[in-house]
Scaffold this motif. Structure first.
Motif, PDB file in Angstrom:
ATOM      1  N   ARG A  48      76.452  52.942  29.182  1.00 58.80           N
ATOM      2  CA  ARG A  48      75.406  52.603  30.276  1.00 58.80           C
ATOM      3  C   ARG A  48      75.029  51.132  30.392  1.00 58.80           C
ATOM      4  O   ARG A  48      74.849  50.480  29.545  1.00 58.80           O
ATOM      5  N   THR A  55      78.111  49.643  38.093  1.00 58.40           N
ATOM      6  CA  THR A  55      78.142  51.177  38.321  1.00 58.40           C
ATOM      7  C   THR A  55      79.059  51.390  39.699  1.00 58.40           C
ATOM      8  O   THR A  55      78.938  50.941  40.532  1.00 58.40           O
ATOM      9  N   VAL A  57      79.616  54.797  41.938  1.00 54.48           N
ATOM     10  CA  VAL A  57      78.905  56.014  42.173  1.00 54.48           C
ATOM     11  C   VAL A  57      80.072  56.806  42.541  1.00 54.48           C
ATOM     12  O   VAL A  57      81.021  56.547  43.748  1.00 54.48           O
ATOM     13  N   ARG A  74      85.375  56.963  33.257  1.00 56.03           N
ATOM     14  CA  ARG A  74      84.729  56.455  32.165  1.00 56.03           C
ATOM     15  C   ARG A  74      85.538  56.174  31.057  1.00 56.03           C
ATOM     16  O   ARG A  74      85.329  55.395  30.068  1.00 56.03           O
ATOM     17  N   TYR A  79      81.165  52.440  33.678  1.00 54.97           N
ATOM     18  CA  TYR A  79      80.116  53.614  33.906  1.00 54.97           C
ATOM     19  C   TYR A  79      80.038  53.872  35.275  1.00 54.97           C
ATOM     20  O   TYR A  79      80.260  53.242  36.125  1.00 54.97           O
ATOM     21  N   CYS A  80      79.786  55.141  35.509  1.00 62.08           N
ATOM     22  CA  CYS A  80      80.010  55.827  36.709  1.00 62.08           C
ATOM     23  C   CYS A  80      78.878  57.048  36.694  1.00 62.08           C
ATOM     24  O   CYS A  80      78.470  57.813  35.711  1.00 62.08           O
ATOM     25  N   GLU A  81      78.353  57.229  37.902  1.00 59.39           N
ATOM     26  CA  GLU A  81      77.364  58.324  38.218  1.00 59.39           C
ATOM     27  C   GLU A  81      77.908  59.333  39.021  1.00 59.39           C
ATOM     28  O   GLU A  81      78.413  58.631  40.101  1.00 59.39           O
ATOM     29  N   LEU A  83      76.991  61.975  41.865  1.00 58.07           N
ATOM     30  CA  LEU A  83      75.962  62.350  42.582  1.00 58.07           C
ATOM     31  C   LEU A  83      76.661  63.315  43.816  1.00 58.07           C
ATOM     32  O   LEU A  83      77.786  63.243  44.272  1.00 58.07           O
ATOM     33  N   LEU A  95      70.780  52.682  41.840  1.00 57.08           N
ATOM     34  CA  LEU A  95      71.962  52.648  40.881  1.00 57.08           C
ATOM     35  C   LEU A  95      72.870  51.221  41.067  1.00 57.08           C
ATOM     36  O   LEU A  95      73.206  50.821  40.244  1.00 57.08           O
TER      37      LEU A  95
END
Length: 154
Positions: A48, A55, A57, A74, A79-81, A83, A95
């Protein structure tokens, strides 16, 4: 033990790493069988980010490969989120993304009620990678036309 019977044996810590390796190998075999690319190098978990917020997204438009996309990003140490495609702009802004990935999905950009490209993606002026349906959304948003091929591809 009879064929098909399930053992009630618990997994102790010494077997936990072996089970994890077996699960990983099974996931990779399924991905290969379905035609998804599989990285050959050692797996790397992306930490993180601290204050730099490096980041990416990933907006999920319903593709069966969205989780695999996140995993591969990853593994590259990014780092990725992940959504949903209709995530509010405020959630994404928190973010502080450096880029977007738009996943594929089963819809057509011309279907009534099909998921649309959130306006904040283009307004951000950040790099955007569109995969399948995500690319269709980008093309459509920039005045392009999406036409069907003579045969389906995956």
């Amino acid at each position: 033990m009879r064929d098909g019977a399930v053992s009630n044996t618990t997994i102790d810590e010494s077997n936990e790493a072996e089970v994890g390796a077996l699960i990983l190998r099974a996931e990779e075999e399924v991905a290969e069988r379905e035609g998804a690319p599989v990285a050959g190098e050692p797996k790397i978990a992306a930490p993180r980010p601290s204050q730099c917020h490096e980041t990416v997204v990933i907006l999920d438009f319903g593709s069966q490969y969205t989780q695999l996309i996140a995993r591969r990003v990853r593994e590259l140490g990014v780092y990725c989120e992940l959504l949903p495609h209709d995530a509010p702009a405020s959630d994404v802004a928190r973010l502080r993304p450096r880029a977007f990935i738009l996943s594929g999905g089963p819809a057509s950009v011309y279907e009534p009620g099909a998921p649309t490209l959130p306006s904040y993606v283009l307004e951000s002026s950040l790099p955007v990678l569109g995969i399948c349906y995500g690319m269709h959304l980008l093309a459509n948003a920039h005045g392009g036309h999406v036409v069907p091929a003579s045969h389906r591809e995956y």
